[in-house]
Motif scaffolding. Structure first.
Motif, PDB file in Angstrom:
ATOM      1  N   TYR A   1      70.919  19.173   9.471  1.00 50.82           N
ATOM      2  CA  TYR A   1      71.508  19.608  10.745  1.00 50.82           C
ATOM      3  C   TYR A   1      70.751  20.795  11.322  1.00 50.82           C
ATOM      4  N   ALA A   2      70.236  21.676  10.465  1.00 50.66           N
ATOM      5  CA  ALA A   2      69.406  22.780  10.950  1.00 50.66           C
ATOM      6  C   ALA A   2      68.165  22.235  11.656  1.00 50.66           C
ATOM      7  N   ALA A   3      67.573  21.187  11.081  1.00 50.50           N
ATOM      8  CA  ALA A   3      66.406  20.564  11.717  1.00 50.50           C
ATOM      9  C   ALA A   3      66.788  19.921  13.050  1.00 50.50           C
ATOM     10  N   ALA A   4      67.971  19.281  13.110  1.00 55.31           N
ATOM     11  CA  ALA A   4      68.425  18.661  14.361  1.00 55.31           C
ATOM     12  C   ALA A   4      68.644  19.713  15.441  1.00 55.31           C
ATOM     13  N   ILE A   5      69.230  20.852  15.071  1.00 59.78           N
ATOM     14  CA  ILE A   5      69.428  21.947  16.036  1.00 59.78           C
ATOM     15  C   ILE A   5      68.080  22.458  16.539  1.00 59.78           C
ATOM     16  N   LEU A   6      67.133  22.618  15.627  1.00 62.70           N
ATOM     17  CA  LEU A   6      65.807  23.109  16.005  1.00 62.70           C
ATOM     18  C   LEU A   6      65.123  22.146  16.974  1.00 62.70           C
ATOM     19  N   ILE A   7      65.185  20.850  16.682  1.00 63.83           N
ATOM     20  CA  ILE A   7      64.561  19.855  17.568  1.00 63.83           C
ATOM     21  C   ILE A   7      65.209  19.876  18.945  1.00 63.83           C
ATOM     22  N   THR A   8      66.545  19.980  18.990  1.00 59.93           N
ATOM     23  CA  THR A   8      67.248  20.041  20.270  1.00 59.93           C
ATOM     24  C   THR A   8      66.855  21.293  21.050  1.00 59.93           C
ATOM     25  N   ALA A   9      66.743  22.426  20.352  1.00 62.37           N
ATOM     26  CA  ALA A   9      66.353  23.674  21.013  1.00 62.37           C
ATOM     27  C   ALA A   9      64.932  23.583  21.556  1.00 62.37           C
ATOM     28  N   VAL A  10      64.029  22.983  20.788  1.00 64.57           N
ATOM     29  CA  VAL A  10      62.652  22.826  21.249  1.00 64.57           C
ATOM     30  C   VAL A  10      62.598  21.926  22.484  1.00 64.57           C
ATOM     31  N   SER A  11      63.373  20.849  22.491  1.00 63.51           N
ATOM     32  CA  SER A  11      63.411  19.955  23.658  1.00 63.51           C
ATOM     33  C   SER A  11      63.878  20.696  24.903  1.00 63.51           C
ATOM     34  N   TYR A  12      64.966  21.468  24.747  1.00 64.77           N
ATOM     35  CA  TYR A  12      65.493  22.234  25.881  1.00 64.77           C
ATOM     36  C   TYR A  12      64.460  23.255  26.368  1.00 64.77           C
ATOM     37  N   THR A  13      63.792  23.940  25.449  1.00 69.77           N
ATOM     38  CA  THR A  13      62.813  24.959  25.818  1.00 69.77           C
ATOM     39  C   THR A  13      61.623  24.347  26.548  1.00 69.77           C
ATOM     40  N   LEU A  14      61.139  23.203  26.072  1.00 70.14           N
ATOM     41  CA  LEU A  14      60.016  22.546  26.733  1.00 70.14           C
ATOM     42  C   LEU A  14      60.376  22.132  28.150  1.00 70.14           C
ATOM     43  N   VAL A  15      61.565  21.558  28.313  1.00 75.52           N
ATOM     44  CA  VAL A  15      62.004  21.160  29.660  1.00 75.52           C
ATOM     45  C   VAL A  15      62.148  22.391  30.550  1.00 75.52           C
ATOM     46  N   HIS A  16      62.719  23.464  30.006  1.00 67.63           N
ATOM     47  CA  HIS A  16      62.897  24.693  30.788  1.00 67.63           C
ATOM     48  C   HIS A  16      61.542  25.240  31.245  1.00 67.63           C
ATOM     49  N   CYS A  17      60.555  25.283  30.368  1.00 69.05           N
ATOM     50  CA  CYS A  17      59.240  25.797  30.730  1.00 69.05           C
ATOM     51  C   CYS A  17      58.570  24.916  31.784  1.00 69.05           C
ATOM     52  N   CYS A  18      58.679  23.607  31.614  1.00 69.31           N
ATOM     53  CA  CYS A  18      58.077  22.686  32.587  1.00 69.31           C
ATOM     54  C   CYS A  18      58.724  22.822  33.959  1.00 69.31           C
ATOM     55  N   MET A  19      60.050  22.939  33.993  1.00 67.00           N
ATOM     56  CA  MET A  19      60.751  23.072  35.270  1.00 67.00           C
ATOM     57  C   MET A  19      60.436  24.403  35.939  1.00 67.00           C
ATOM     58  N   GLN A  20      60.309  25.466  35.147  1.00 63.66           N
ATOM     59  CA  GLN A  20      59.959  26.767  35.719  1.00 63.66           C
ATOM     60  C   GLN A  20      58.555  26.743  36.293  1.00 63.66           C
ATOM     61  N   ARG A  21      57.635  26.079  35.600  1.00 63.62           N
ATOM     62  CA  ARG A  21      56.272  25.972  36.122  1.00 63.62           C
ATOM     63  C   ARG A  21      56.262  25.159  37.406  1.00 63.62           C
ATOM     64  N   HIS A  22      57.026  24.080  37.424  1.00 63.95           N
ATOM     65  CA  HIS A  22      57.120  23.262  38.641  1.00 63.95           C
ATOM     66  C   HIS A  22      57.690  24.079  39.791  1.00 63.95           C
ATOM     67  N   LYS A  23      58.719  24.862  39.509  1.00 64.77           N
ATOM     68  CA  LYS A  23      59.338  25.693  40.543  1.00 64.77           C
ATOM     69  C   LYS A  23      58.358  26.731  41.064  1.00 64.77           C
ATOM     70  N   ARG A  24      57.586  27.333  40.158  1.00 63.98           N
ATOM     71  CA  ARG A  24      56.621  28.356  40.540  1.00 63.98           C
ATOM     72  C   ARG A  24      55.512  27.745  41.398  1.00 63.98           C
ATOM     73  N   ASN A  25      54.980  26.605  40.975  1.00 66.37           N
ATOM     74  CA  ASN A  25      53.930  25.946  41.747  1.00 66.37           C
ATOM     75  C   ASN A  25      54.446  25.486  43.108  1.00 66.37           C
ATOM     76  N   HIS A  26      55.663  24.998  43.137  1.00 59.89           N
ATOM     77  CA  HIS A  26      56.246  24.537  44.390  1.00 59.89           C
ATOM     78  C   HIS A  26      56.431  25.706  45.345  1.00 59.89           C
ATOM     79  N   GLY A  27      56.841  26.862  44.807  1.00 63.05           N
ATOM     80  CA  GLY A  27      57.015  28.048  45.650  1.00 63.05           C
ATOM     81  C   GLY A  27      55.702  28.539  46.208  1.00 63.05           C
ATOM     82  N   GLN A  28      54.625  28.508  45.385  1.00 64.77           N
ATOM     83  CA  GLN A  28      53.313  28.931  45.838  1.00 64.77           C
ATOM     84  C   GLN A  28      52.793  28.026  46.939  1.00 64.77           C
ATOM     85  N   THR A  29      53.090  26.733  46.831  1.00 69.23           N
ATOM     86  CA  THR A  29      52.657  25.794  47.861  1.00 69.23           C
ATOM     87  C   THR A  29      53.313  26.118  49.189  1.00 69.23           C
ATOM     88  N   GLU A  30      54.632  26.413  49.116  1.00 69.86           N
ATOM     89  CA  GLU A  30      55.349  26.733  50.342  1.00 69.86           C
ATOM     90  C   GLU A  30      54.808  28.018  50.959  1.00 69.86           C
TER      91      GLU A  30
END
Length: 281
Positions: free
Chosen positions: A227-256
């Motif tokens: 279960y510790a491994a499952a929590i870690l995998i879930t946290a990594v998935s959330y973190t990767l999505v968060h970083c990708c979305m923040q980068r997308h938001k930053r690039n989108h803002g720069q374009t505007e």
């Protein structure tokens, strides 16, 4: 199937869906924060239909595998001379897959939100988890101690997923609840593999002493590690999505911003040209 493959197959299914649910929940959460329109919701509705179709196909594959392996029941429930039940363990596994197939159909029907009540897909998934736990609860009666214990630990993950998914029927768009359910699905998947390695060693290693209490203690500790491994995998998935979305938001803002500067420069150039023309006149 009472062998290693019979546990590795559902384990692989749950691992894949646990990973996907953790990514999808994180994407939905961040998309709702970034997009105020309904375009993202329509995209996720299409993804839900695809997920339901994949879940249905996987469940049908599981049913066929349980029924038509060489020593399977081949759709016979009661036959022979004298008349006896035929491979009830395979039939129990097939029943488990059947309810996940129903859940897949409900996922596909959620595309038609005007006709289908909201939350029906989550309710169907909760029922599928409950049926899975209900079957496994009576699955290991009169078996050795280690066999009973390792399956009883699986029940914690199954009924936990059933309860959290049922709560999700009434508390939709709750990222904590969704990630918790994803982690329990991952736990089920990895634990199915663990059961296969313990009870049916695939590489022909030494068998576990099923009446040794030390093995029971280790398996309990091993469940916590899973279960510790499952929590870690879930946290990594959330973190990767968060970083990708923040980068997308930053690039989108720069374009505007870049477009805004270009418009301002274009406006100034046009004003300068008009002034020059007026001076010449």
């Amino acid at each position: 199937m009472a062998n290693f493959k019979g546990h590795a197959l559902p384990g692989s299914f749950f691992i894949l869906f646990g990973l996907w649910w953790s990514l999808k929940s994180s994407l939905k959460y961040h998309s709702r924060k970034l997009n105020k329109n309904g375009h993202a919701n329509r995209c996720f509705r299409h993804l839900d239909v695809i997920e339901g179709a994949v879940k249905f196909i996987f469940s049908v594959i599981g049913i066929l595998a349980e029924q038509f392996v060489p020593d399977g029941p081949h759709l016979y429930l009661y036959s022979g001379e004298p008349r006896t039940w035929v491979k009830l363990m395979n039939w129990q596994h097939s029943t488990m897959y059947l309810f996940f197939a129903i859940s897949g159909v409900m996922d596909m029907l959620t595309y038609y939100q005007d006709q289908v009540p909201a939350g029906l897909d989550r309710l169907a998934l909760s029922v599928a988890f409950f049926v899975e736990g209900f079957l496994f609860y009576f699955h290991v009666s009169h078996r050795p101690m280690l066999d009973q214990h390792i399956h009883s630990l699986l029940l914690n993950a199954i009924f936990g997923a059933a309860i959290s998914t049922f709560i999700g029927v009434f508390m939709q768009h709750n990222i904590i609840l969704d990630l918790f359910c994803s982690s329990l699905a991952l736990l089920q998947g990895t634990w199915f593999w663990q059961i296969g390695f313990v009870l049916y060693p695939p590489l022909g290693g030494p068998e576990w002493q099923e009446e040794d209490h030390s093995n029971v203690m280790f398996i309990t500790m091993c469940f916590c590690w899973h279960y510790a491994a499952a929590i870690l995998i879930t946290a990594v998935s959330y973190t990767l999505v968060h970083c990708c979305m923040q980068r997308h938001k930053r690039n989108h803002g720069q374009t505007e911003i870049g477009l805004g500067n270009w418009k301002r420069k274009s406006g100034k150039s046009a004003q300068t040209a008009l002034l020059n023309e007026s001076d010449e006149e």
